[in-house]
Design a protein around this motif. Sequence first.
Motif, PDB file in Angstrom:
ATOM      1  N   SER A 187       2.058  -8.222  12.483  1.00  0.00           N
ATOM      2  CA  SER A 187       2.886  -7.811  13.624  1.00  0.00           C
ATOM      3  C   SER A 187       4.116  -7.019  13.204  1.00  0.00           C
ATOM      4  CB  SER A 187       3.339  -9.057  14.411  1.00  0.00           C
ATOM      5  OG  SER A 187       4.199  -9.866  13.612  1.00  0.00           O
ATOM      6  N   TRP A 188       4.330  -6.816  11.905  1.00  0.00           N
ATOM      7  CA  TRP A 188       5.549  -6.141  11.459  1.00  0.00           C
ATOM      8  C   TRP A 188       5.538  -4.655  11.793  1.00  0.00           C
ATOM      9  CZ3 TRP A 188       5.688  -8.519   5.837  1.00  0.00           C
ATOM     10  CH2 TRP A 188       5.926  -9.910   5.950  1.00  0.00           C
ATOM     11  N   PHE A 189       4.378  -4.018  11.613  1.00  0.00           N
ATOM     12  CA  PHE A 189       4.262  -2.579  11.829  1.00  0.00           C
ATOM     13  C   PHE A 189       3.083  -2.297  12.754  1.00  0.00           C
ATOM     14  CE2 PHE A 189       6.150  -2.758   7.490  1.00  0.00           C
ATOM     15  CZ  PHE A 189       7.337  -2.090   7.766  1.00  0.00           C
ATOM     16  N   PRO A 190       3.153  -1.230  13.542  1.00  0.00           N
ATOM     17  CA  PRO A 190       2.023  -0.861  14.400  1.00  0.00           C
ATOM     18  C   PRO A 190       0.823  -0.389  13.591  1.00  0.00           C
ATOM     19  CG  PRO A 190       3.730   0.809  14.498  1.00  0.00           C
ATOM     20  CD  PRO A 190       4.318  -0.352  13.761  1.00  0.00           C
ATOM     21  N   SER A 191       1.066   0.185  12.406  1.00  0.00           N
ATOM     22  CA  SER A 191      -0.010   0.553  11.493  1.00  0.00           C
ATOM     23  C   SER A 191       0.538   0.464  10.077  1.00  0.00           C
ATOM     24  CB  SER A 191      -0.524   1.970  11.775  1.00  0.00           C
ATOM     25  OG  SER A 191       0.468   2.931  11.454  1.00  0.00           O
ATOM     26  N   THR A 192      -0.342   0.384   9.108  1.00  0.00           N
ATOM     27  CA  THR A 192       0.120   0.181   7.729  1.00  0.00           C
ATOM     28  C   THR A 192      -0.552   1.147   6.765  1.00  0.00           C
ATOM     29  OG1 THR A 192      -1.549  -1.568   7.507  1.00  0.00           O
ATOM     30  CG2 THR A 192       0.707  -2.254   8.027  1.00  0.00           C
ATOM     31  N   HIS A 193      -0.762   2.373   7.195  1.00  0.00           N
ATOM     32  CA  HIS A 193      -1.386   3.342   6.300  1.00  0.00           C
ATOM     33  C   HIS A 193      -0.384   3.881   5.282  1.00  0.00           C
ATOM     34  CE1 HIS A 193      -4.358   6.151   4.906  1.00  0.00           C
ATOM     35  NE2 HIS A 193      -3.548   7.180   5.125  1.00  0.00           N
ATOM     36  N   ARG A 194       0.843   4.097   5.712  1.00  0.00           N
ATOM     37  CA  ARG A 194       1.888   4.597   4.836  1.00  0.00           C
ATOM     38  C   ARG A 194       3.198   3.843   5.100  1.00  0.00           C
ATOM     39  NH1 ARG A 194      -1.639   6.283   2.272  1.00  0.00           N
ATOM     40  NH2 ARG A 194      -2.046   8.419   1.522  1.00  0.00           N
ATOM     41  N   ILE A 195       3.641   3.088   4.100  1.00  0.00           N
ATOM     42  CA  ILE A 195       4.894   2.338   4.203  1.00  0.00           C
ATOM     43  C   ILE A 195       5.845   2.825   3.115  1.00  0.00           C
ATOM     44  CG2 ILE A 195       6.001   0.068   4.184  1.00  0.00           C
ATOM     45  CD1 ILE A 195       4.068   0.349   6.452  1.00  0.00           C
ATOM     46  N   LEU A 196       7.024   3.248   3.509  1.00  0.00           N
ATOM     47  CA  LEU A 196       8.063   3.606   2.550  1.00  0.00           C
ATOM     48  C   LEU A 196       8.893   2.362   2.252  1.00  0.00           C
ATOM     49  CD1 LEU A 196       9.789   5.588   0.895  1.00  0.00           C
ATOM     50  CD2 LEU A 196      11.067   6.078   3.004  1.00  0.00           C
ATOM     51  N   VAL A 197       8.981   1.991   0.982  1.00  0.00           N
ATOM     52  CA  VAL A 197       9.734   0.806   0.562  1.00  0.00           C
ATOM     53  C   VAL A 197      10.967   1.263  -0.213  1.00  0.00           C
ATOM     54  CG1 VAL A 197       9.691  -1.345  -0.750  1.00  0.00           C
ATOM     55  CG2 VAL A 197       7.620  -0.555   0.426  1.00  0.00           C
ATOM     56  N   LEU A 198      12.136   0.881   0.240  1.00  0.00           N
ATOM     57  CA  LEU A 198      13.379   1.277  -0.406  1.00  0.00           C
ATOM     58  C   LEU A 198      13.946   0.095  -1.184  1.00  0.00           C
ATOM     59  CD1 LEU A 198      14.926   3.471   2.433  1.00  0.00           C
ATOM     60  CD2 LEU A 198      13.413   4.123   0.540  1.00  0.00           C
ATOM     61  N   ASP A 199      14.127   0.307  -2.483  1.00  0.00           N
ATOM     62  CA  ASP A 199      14.497  -0.759  -3.412  1.00  0.00           C
ATOM     63  C   ASP A 199      15.901  -0.500  -3.964  1.00  0.00           C
ATOM     64  OD1 ASP A 199      14.608  -2.751  -5.305  1.00  0.00           O
ATOM     65  OD2 ASP A 199      13.051  -1.929  -6.596  1.00  0.00           O
ATOM     66  N   GLY A 200      16.908  -1.126  -3.351  1.00  0.00           N
ATOM     67  CA  GLY A 200      18.270  -1.016  -3.857  1.00  0.00           C
ATOM     68  C   GLY A 200      18.944   0.320  -3.593  1.00  0.00           C
ATOM     69  N   ILE A 201      18.586   1.012  -2.506  1.00  0.00           N
ATOM     70  CA  ILE A 201      19.252   2.272  -2.155  1.00  0.00           C
ATOM     71  C   ILE A 201      20.612   1.932  -1.546  1.00  0.00           C
ATOM     72  CG2 ILE A 201      19.123   4.423  -0.850  1.00  0.00           C
ATOM     73  CD1 ILE A 201      16.978   4.189  -2.960  1.00  0.00           C
ATOM     74  N   GLN A 202      21.676   2.171  -2.283  1.00  0.00           N
ATOM     75  CA  GLN A 202      23.007   1.752  -1.854  1.00  0.00           C
ATOM     76  C   GLN A 202      23.814   2.867  -1.209  1.00  0.00           C
ATOM     77  OE1 GLN A 202      24.731   0.100  -5.410  1.00  0.00           O
ATOM     78  NE2 GLN A 202      23.549  -1.801  -5.265  1.00  0.00           N
TER      79      GLN A 202
END
Length: 372
Positions: A187-202
Amino acid sequence: MLCSYKLWVQASYPPHLKLLNQNSNIPIPKAKTQFQRKSLDSRFDDIDDDADGSGLRKFALPSHVKSITSTSNPFVKHCLKLKNSSSYRHSHASALVVGTTPIREIYRYKESSQEKTVIDCLLLLENAEIPEGLDTHSCHVVQIGSMVMKKLSGVQSAESIEAIALMRFPTSFLNLTVDQNKSDSQSWFPSTHRILVLDGIQDPGNLGTLIRSAMAFQWLVFIVLKCLHSIIAPDSVLVNTQQDGIFLLPGCCDPFNEKALRASRGASFQLPIVSGSWYHLQTLKDTFNMKMLAGHPDIDGKLKKPFSLSQEFVHSVAHVPSCLVLGSEGRGLSEKSQLKCELVSIPMTGKFESLNVSVAGGIFLYMLQPKN
């Protein structure tokens, strides 16, 4: 002029006044009661609880208020706190959006997607007209003086900014570290083909630019936030059903930060953003069998050799559900990201070691964008 305001709290009286109040034969001077209420209002910054005990200060600007000219007005102070404090923003689930263009873009998007508009109050520079495209919106409009506009907008020339909107967080924003009951990753996203994950972008400018690029290339966003021990309204855990989004890992700045909103041009209000941990990201990966990719420069001394972002590589993952992890400006990818992801580098003929994360991110998002 100073405008009045409502602060929903229970007045607290000293013990001796409570005792006097119990005796109907001893009148309480009216002037003292008014003084107590005035002092309660003046301690705006010190009030932490509302009448229902939820711990939130519910601030409501009366509908009859049409003009504010003083920078010391309590509503202006409330807006400044929303602008400057991440924890305050998230406790109220509200943010300030500065500028006519992002306000109009957010409004048009909400209208086209048939979502409920999130503008609570529209602040206009005195004598300014309601911006075209917003004149049909029935929100509370308040004219503010140039000094108030300068203080809230943070720009030296108030004439360059004609509108500021007080907006509720969109229903597409989900903070998994707060809402522990939202454990169903489907239920987090309407689709999961492309997810951008941001790791420590300050850097908020880089974060906002990446969110804007993700919106342009139809990615979802997952962000790990630095520290948000916040209270989110119950209706803020829903997910937009028309777009992908972003996942934020810990260490990222707030996507509703003033500079992040300016750089994103309102995209933070338009696409799903999920804030969580590596545990949540692993759950998402396992549920949808996603490939984990991470942008990383092709330099010596790494644990593994990165793939090159070539047309051949892009074609090989075109139909594979994937997460793309981008690391911070200074440290780059976290050690966990390097271990768990397949590294991918952008081929460069120049001798620079790496690109700015928002520039590199734009290249990755364009090359790996979902194909129709």
